[in-house]
Scaffold this active site. Structure first.
Site, mmCIF file in Angstrom:
data_model
loop_
_atom_site.group_PDB
_atom_site.id
_atom_site.type_symbol
_atom_site.label_atom_id
_atom_site.label_comp_id
_atom_site.label_asym_id
_atom_site.label_seq_id
_atom_site.Cartn_x
_atom_site.Cartn_y
_atom_site.Cartn_z
ATOM 1 N N HIS A 117 7.302 3.187 15.675
ATOM 2 C CA HIS A 117 7.052 1.769 15.380
ATOM 3 C C HIS A 117 7.420 0.885 16.577
ATOM 4 C CE1 HIS A 117 5.699 1.388 11.228
ATOM 5 N NE2 HIS A 117 6.421 2.459 10.960
ATOM 6 N N SER A 147 -0.675 4.048 4.915
ATOM 7 C CA SER A 147 -1.948 3.425 4.532
ATOM 8 C C SER A 147 -2.461 2.438 5.569
ATOM 9 C CB SER A 147 -1.807 2.721 3.182
ATOM 10 O OG SER A 147 -0.840 1.677 3.268
ATOM 11 N N GLY A 148 -1.645 2.139 6.589
ATOM 12 C CA GLY A 148 -2.049 1.193 7.624
ATOM 13 C C GLY A 148 -1.400 -0.176 7.498
ATOM 14 N N GLY A 159 0.840 -1.195 0.000
ATOM 15 C CA GLY A 159 0.000 0.000 0.000
ATOM 16 C C GLY A 159 0.872 1.240 0.000
ATOM 17 N N ARG A 168 4.719 -1.732 19.565
ATOM 18 C CA ARG A 168 4.832 -3.154 19.906
ATOM 19 C C ARG A 168 5.068 -3.320 21.400
ATOM 20 N NH1 ARG A 168 8.091 -2.335 15.622
ATOM 21 N NH2 ARG A 168 9.975 -2.766 16.789
ATOM 22 N N GLU A 203 17.025 -6.128 14.187
ATOM 23 C CA GLU A 203 17.363 -5.111 13.197
ATOM 24 C C GLU A 203 18.358 -5.742 12.234
ATOM 25 O OE1 GLU A 203 18.647 -1.495 15.053
ATOM 26 O OE2 GLU A 203 16.870 -1.422 16.331
ATOM 27 N N ALA A 244 13.190 -5.261 11.548
ATOM 28 C CA ALA A 244 13.294 -3.880 11.082
ATOM 29 C C ALA A 244 14.470 -3.791 10.114
ATOM 30 C CB ALA A 244 13.515 -2.945 12.268
ATOM 31 N N THR A 245 14.202 -3.299 8.904
ATOM 32 C CA THR A 245 15.241 -3.260 7.873
ATOM 33 C C THR A 245 15.839 -1.872 7.663
ATOM 34 O OG1 THR A 245 13.611 -2.863 6.136
ATOM 35 C CG2 THR A 245 14.162 -5.172 6.629
ATOM 36 N N SER A 250 1.626 -1.408 8.420
ATOM 37 C CA SER A 250 2.302 -1.947 9.614
ATOM 38 C C SER A 250 1.290 -2.375 10.673
ATOM 39 C CB SER A 250 3.274 -0.921 10.195
ATOM 40 O OG SER A 250 4.337 -0.696 9.299
#
Length: 167
Positions: free
Chosen positions: A48, A11-12, A7, A52, A60, A32-33, A14
């Site tokens: 982010h 846009s939502g 998306g 969580r 990572e 996480a990239t 994650s």
């Protein structure tokens, strides 16, 4: 099982992916990239992280996700765009070499016995990039998205926070 979640920016994707992961596992993994490019990006990453809770294990890894022990886990990879950016910048903006390296890494990753929830951006639906480097990156992103989507068991497009089931 491979889930492909795509998306536009904000846009939502994650939120959708994290909710799905928690439906599939009480102890999901978040990969996480991203690299921390600037202060704004640092704040974005922190948001982010704050989304969580303690149920999550976070790794990572900028490029070589297959090095992680993901066997038997439910794994959210966030996101392909930032992952590709790392290949793209490290190859001095060689989109063909970046695509080759990303496909090779993806092929190794999908052989891991885990559930993958892969988040990506649909860059080709946005504004036209101003620079040749930017335009080549949009092409790279589109080719990699197609590659991942073709291998995915399920694909979902997020539009304004609403999921549209593609497959």
């Amino acid at each position: 099982m491979i889930w492909y979640i795509t998306g536009g920016e904000r846009s939502g994707k994650s939120s959708y992916a994290q909710k799905l992961a928690l439906e599939l596992s009480q102890t999901p993994v978040y990969v996480a990239t991203s690299r921390i490019w600037d202060e704004d990006f640092k704040n974005r990453v922190q948001r982010h992280i704050d989304d969580r809770d303690a149920r999550w294990t976070t790794f990572e890894e900028e490029k070589y996700i297959s090095k992680l022990d993901l066997h038997g886990r439910v794994v959210v990879v966030d996101c392909v765009t930032l992952w590709l950016t790392n290949f793209y910048t490290d190859t001095k903006y060689d989109h063909e070499q970046s695509l080759k390296l990303a496909k090779e890494e993806f092929d190794i990753l999908v052989n891991e016995k885990c559930t993958l929830i892969i988040i990506s951006n649909e860059l080709g639906m946005g504004m036209h990039a101003e620079t040749p480097i930017g335009r080549k990156f949009v092409e790279l992103q589109g080719w990699m998205n197609q590659y991942i989507a073709s291998r995915a068991d399920k694909a979902v497009l997020l539009v304004s926070g609403l999921p549209v089931i593609l497959k």
